[in-house]
Structure formats: structure tokens, C-alpha cells
Design a protein around this motif. Sequence first.
Motif, PDB file in Angstrom:
ATOM      1  N   ASP A 130      -9.987   9.029  22.094  1.00 56.31           N
ATOM      2  CA  ASP A 130     -10.327   9.730  23.036  1.00 56.31           C
ATOM      3  C   ASP A 130      -9.903   9.416  24.380  1.00 56.31           C
ATOM      4  O   ASP A 130     -10.683   7.905  25.026  1.00 56.31           O
ATOM      5  CB  ASP A 130     -12.010   9.500  22.749  1.00 56.31           C
ATOM      6  N   THR A 131      -9.237   9.437  24.941  1.00 54.57           N
ATOM      7  CA  THR A 131      -8.903   9.257  26.090  1.00 54.57           C
ATOM      8  C   THR A 131      -9.395   9.061  27.424  1.00 54.57           C
ATOM      9  O   THR A 131      -9.167   8.231  28.278  1.00 54.57           O
ATOM     10  CB  THR A 131      -7.496   9.986  26.334  1.00 54.57           C
ATOM     11  N   LEU A 132     -10.187   9.897  27.801  1.00 53.05           N
ATOM     12  CA  LEU A 132     -11.540   9.714  28.584  1.00 53.05           C
ATOM     13  C   LEU A 132     -13.190   9.580  28.838  1.00 53.05           C
ATOM     14  O   LEU A 132     -13.783   9.072  29.100  1.00 53.05           O
ATOM     15  CB  LEU A 132     -11.698  10.800  30.159  1.00 53.05           C
ATOM     16  N   GLY A 133     -12.829   9.068  26.854  1.00 49.26           N
ATOM     17  CA  GLY A 133     -14.822   8.826  26.492  1.00 49.26           C
ATOM     18  C   GLY A 133     -15.286   9.848  26.614  1.00 49.26           C
ATOM     19  O   GLY A 133     -16.766   9.265  26.859  1.00 49.26           O
ATOM     20  N   ILE A 134     -14.851  10.712  26.587  1.00 52.20           N
ATOM     21  CA  ILE A 134     -15.884  12.354  27.040  1.00 52.20           C
ATOM     22  C   ILE A 134     -16.534  12.448  25.689  1.00 52.20           C
ATOM     23  O   ILE A 134     -17.509  13.286  25.708  1.00 52.20           O
ATOM     24  CB  ILE A 134     -15.442  13.579  27.434  1.00 52.20           C
ATOM     25  N   ALA A 135     -16.595  12.248  24.535  1.00 55.58           N
ATOM     26  CA  ALA A 135     -16.632  12.255  23.158  1.00 55.58           C
ATOM     27  C   ALA A 135     -17.852  11.264  22.771  1.00 55.58           C
ATOM     28  O   ALA A 135     -18.498  10.503  23.485  1.00 55.58           O
ATOM     29  CB  ALA A 135     -15.712  11.943  22.081  1.00 55.58           C
TER      30      ALA A 135
ATOM     31  N   ASP B 157     -15.210   4.979  29.176  1.00 57.56           N
ATOM     32  CA  ASP B 157     -16.269   5.935  30.699  1.00 57.56           C
ATOM     33  C   ASP B 157     -17.735   6.370  30.614  1.00 57.56           C
ATOM     34  O   ASP B 157     -18.076   6.426  31.893  1.00 57.56           O
ATOM     35  CB  ASP B 157     -15.564   7.057  30.925  1.00 57.56           C
ATOM     36  N   PHE B 158     -17.967   6.909  29.571  1.00 55.51           N
ATOM     37  CA  PHE B 158     -19.800   7.150  29.228  1.00 55.51           C
ATOM     38  C   PHE B 158     -20.726   5.761  28.668  1.00 55.51           C
ATOM     39  O   PHE B 158     -21.905   6.228  28.370  1.00 55.51           O
ATOM     40  CB  PHE B 158     -19.612   8.577  28.785  1.00 55.51           C
ATOM     41  N   GLY B 159     -20.121   5.282  28.570  1.00 57.56           N
ATOM     42  CA  GLY B 159     -20.897   3.638  27.926  1.00 57.56           C
ATOM     43  C   GLY B 159     -21.129   3.582  26.685  1.00 57.56           C
ATOM     44  O   GLY B 159     -22.214   3.690  26.174  1.00 57.56           O
ATOM     45  N   LEU B 160     -19.835   4.786  26.465  1.00 62.27           N
ATOM     46  CA  LEU B 160     -20.841   4.821  24.569  1.00 62.27           C
ATOM     47  C   LEU B 160     -19.239   4.724  22.704  1.00 62.27           C
ATOM     48  O   LEU B 160     -19.253   5.064  22.246  1.00 62.27           O
ATOM     49  CB  LEU B 160     -20.405   6.527  24.620  1.00 62.27           C
TER      50      LEU B 160
ATOM     51  N   GLU C 189      -8.558   0.039  31.831  1.00 65.87           N
ATOM     52  CA  GLU C 189      -8.372   0.582  33.112  1.00 65.87           C
ATOM     53  C   GLU C 189     -10.169   1.545  33.004  1.00 65.87           C
ATOM     54  O   GLU C 189     -10.286   1.805  31.747  1.00 65.87           O
ATOM     55  CB  GLU C 189      -7.127   1.649  32.907  1.00 65.87           C
ATOM     56  N   ARG C 190     -10.177   2.436  34.209  1.00 65.13           N
ATOM     57  CA  ARG C 190     -11.525   2.737  34.688  1.00 65.13           C
ATOM     58  C   ARG C 190     -12.194   2.018  34.080  1.00 65.13           C
ATOM     59  O   ARG C 190     -12.680   0.816  34.105  1.00 65.13           O
ATOM     60  CB  ARG C 190     -11.260   4.215  34.084  1.00 65.13           C
ATOM     61  N   GLY C 191     -12.770   2.649  33.039  1.00 56.81           N
ATOM     62  CA  GLY C 191     -14.291   2.141  32.163  1.00 56.81           C
ATOM     63  C   GLY C 191     -14.255   1.566  30.825  1.00 56.81           C
ATOM     64  O   GLY C 191     -15.231   0.544  29.959  1.00 56.81           O
ATOM     65  N   GLY C 192     -12.857   0.905  30.927  1.00 56.06           N
ATOM     66  CA  GLY C 192     -12.779  -0.305  29.771  1.00 56.06           C
ATOM     67  C   GLY C 192     -12.455   0.071  27.824  1.00 56.06           C
ATOM     68  O   GLY C 192     -12.796   2.207  28.045  1.00 56.06           O
ATOM     69  N   ASN C 193     -11.802  -0.095  27.518  1.00 56.34           N
ATOM     70  CA  ASN C 193     -12.024   0.166  26.138  1.00 56.34           C
ATOM     71  C   ASN C 193     -12.923  -0.095  25.064  1.00 56.34           C
ATOM     72  O   ASN C 193     -13.755  -0.229  26.183  1.00 56.34           O
ATOM     73  CB  ASN C 193     -10.472  -0.603  26.054  1.00 56.34           C
ATOM     74  N   ALA C 194     -12.945   0.336  23.419  1.00 52.70           N
ATOM     75  CA  ALA C 194     -13.753  -0.015  22.960  1.00 52.70           C
ATOM     76  C   ALA C 194     -13.703  -1.441  22.459  1.00 52.70           C
ATOM     77  O   ALA C 194     -13.020  -2.202  23.153  1.00 52.70           O
ATOM     78  CB  ALA C 194     -13.725   0.712  21.567  1.00 52.70           C
ATOM     79  N   ASN C 195     -14.862  -2.029  23.042  1.00 53.51           N
ATOM     80  CA  ASN C 195     -14.983  -3.532  22.814  1.00 53.51           C
ATOM     81  C   ASN C 195     -14.484  -4.336  20.810  1.00 53.51           C
ATOM     82  O   ASN C 195     -15.739  -4.135  20.599  1.00 53.51           O
ATOM     83  CB  ASN C 195     -15.941  -4.343  23.400  1.00 53.51           C
ATOM     84  N   LEU C 196     -14.006  -5.223  20.557  1.00 51.19           N
ATOM     85  CA  LEU C 196     -13.573  -4.658  19.203  1.00 51.19           C
ATOM     86  C   LEU C 196     -15.158  -6.018  18.680  1.00 51.19           C
ATOM     87  O   LEU C 196     -15.889  -5.869  18.211  1.00 51.19           O
ATOM     88  CB  LEU C 196     -12.357  -5.380  19.063  1.00 51.19           C
TER      89      LEU C 196
END
Length: 392
Positions: free
Chosen positions: A185-190, A219-222, A247-254
Motif C-alpha cells: 500500500d505504497t500511498l496508504g490509500i487502502a 498517509d491516512f492514519g490507517l 517519507e510523507r506520513g510515514g510507514n506502519a509503526n511496528l
Amino acid sequence: MIDRTKVWAGTLNEVALGGRAKRSVGFYDTTLRDGEQAVGAAFDPAQKLEIAKLVDGLGVGRIEAGFPRVSEEDREAIRAITQAGLKAEIWGFSRALVDDVEAVVDLGLRFCVIEAPISDPKLAALGVTREQVLGRIEKAVAFAVRNDVRVAFFGVDSTRADLGFFERVYRAALDVGAAEIAIVDTLGIATPEAVTFLIGRTREWVGDGVPIHFHGHNDFGLATASAIAAVYAGASWIHGTVDGIGERGGNANLPEIALALELLYGVETGLRLDRARKASERLREIGRYQLEPWKPVTGENLFVRETGAVAAQFHIPEAIEPYAASLLDTPRGIVLGKKSGAASITLKCEELGLPARPEKVATLLAAVKSLALEKRGLVTDEEFAAIVHRHG
């Protein structure tokens, strides 16, 4: 293993999740590659080795050491990491280009993610057709497999790909020897529902023998919610970074995902939550960035209380906190400010070993509030001690 007596989440989740099969999941850390893409981040080889050791100490199963074709510095870092005797599997990263894969092979890496864009917007931006990218994927994956490298194919922007082409690409990668696949989910849109759909659908046609990864962005806080959805849809590996750096809104936070999975879902992740705050603190020093003080897991204010009404319940942690601070190996504390109450004064006096005569509490509280308003901030322990001595 989490001490469940220190988790105070009530019974609602258990009721709502009743009947769901127990899950376990592995964590794949990409702090050194995707995390370094955060604006301003630049880790030298020594720092990359230190970060790899920190991440290994957290108990993740796999560490992505880097992208060898980027620079000689990256190759130096990868060599050091592979020789460090870490417990985690060390993975390389490559584009779907034979020259990239050769760099992975030359370093002696036995595991590699091979990536290629598969959405039409990405292909158009790069001036590559679907057929051309398919050819590149097949050549690169086949070359890696011939050189005894275990491949996870990573379809960039796969959550925006045409579903028919999505399946065609992943089947092609598997057909030439990819052992695992990563849905990205490269742009965090899912949405979490979309992640459930896509991973569930993929699991149906790949079967149970092919590990599926999920790589999400925030990117969407999801990202955390989507990672959890991925686990329950059948993902074996969750990608992410410490603190969600990226980058942008960041990656998933493990660590954040581990907190939710372990404490709320009862899913074993293997991540050492009691080491997460120290790892975050050191990574922030190296990467020169800051976090919100209210951030889950690593926020400095998670177990600090200013409000008087809450301070009055401080002696009953389960009344004001969802889990024990000891699970994160961090102390609890009271600070003084505009919102303090009488209980705050008494507790702070006890903490600092200062006299707290009941008849003086109201006077001390008034002085604390006055100074806090004047400062537009908190009253330090030194300032409070001076107030106590002044009012005797």
C-alpha cells in the motif's frame, strides 16, 4: 509473553472477537531502507549497524539491511550487518533489474525483496508498459532464484493496480521461483476493509503455502488498522519501521502494531515492547527527529498526569490507564501546572520528600496555578520545592 493481568482493556474486545482463530505474525523491519527515506534522514554505516542491533533486540524476525545499488556506503553497512551475528534474517532490497540482483548476490545475501511498480499511474510515470515490467520481473526473480536467493516479490503500489494485472504479475513472479509475495500500500490509500479483501482474495489463489507480506504506509492514519486487518486476512509478515519513520506520513509503526495485536487481540508478535521506548529514543537521536508526546508506545506523556481529577486516582492505575507502564518498562509520574488539583500537590510532595501539611495544600495549589499561568507551562520540581519552602 505479555502478563495479561497488566492489561486493563475490559471484556468488550473478547466478546466482539469471540470465535476468531488465534493468530501469530512475523515482523519485517525496513527502518534502514524505507525509514531512511524520511526527509532529512541519512544514516552512515556505523549508525545503520547500531540501528540493526537495536531492531534485532526488539525481536523482529527479519531486517531489511538495505538497497546495495544505492551507494558503496550502503554496501558497507550491509556487509557489517550480515557479519554482526544478529538473530533476525537479513534481507536485501532490489529493483526488478538483474544488475540490482547481482549486487545482492555479490554481498552473499540469501534473502531479497525484489520490487517493481504494477499500478498504471506508476508505470506511466516511469514510461514502462505492463509487458515490459512483467519481463523485468521474470528475469530478475529467475536470476535471483538461480543464485540461491529466496525472493519475496514486492509489487509497488499494488493497492492501486488493476486487479486482473495484479494477479497476473504475482502469478508470474511465483511461476519463475518467487517464494513469497508482498502486497504494498505504497500511498496508504487502502482502507482496512480493502486490505482484508485484497489479501483474502490473494490467499485464495496462492494457497496456504506462500507467505504473504503486507507493507503499509500511514498517509491516512490507517497503517496500524490496516496491518491488523492484514493479519486476520492471512498475512504472515507485516512490514514497518520503528516509530513509523518514513517519507510523507510515514510507514506502519511496528511497536504500535505490536501493542495493539498483543494487548487487544492476543496475537503473538515476538516484539519486545519493554525495549521499544529505548530503541525509539536512540533512533530519534540518530535520525534527529521528534515525536508527539502523546504518541502510543513511545510518547513521553503516556504515563504522566497533570489533571487534578486524574491525579486523585493515580493510586489505581487501572482506573486511568489501559495497561501497566511496566509493560513498556517506563515510570509513571505527576507533573504540576494549571490543571493540577489538591491530590497533585500531595503526590508531588510525597515524591520529592517535601512536607505536605493538609492545611497548606490549598495555598500551595494556588501558588502552583498562579506560576503555571504566568509561565504558560508546567511548574518544575525545583520551582515547586521553592514554593513549599516559601509557604512553610
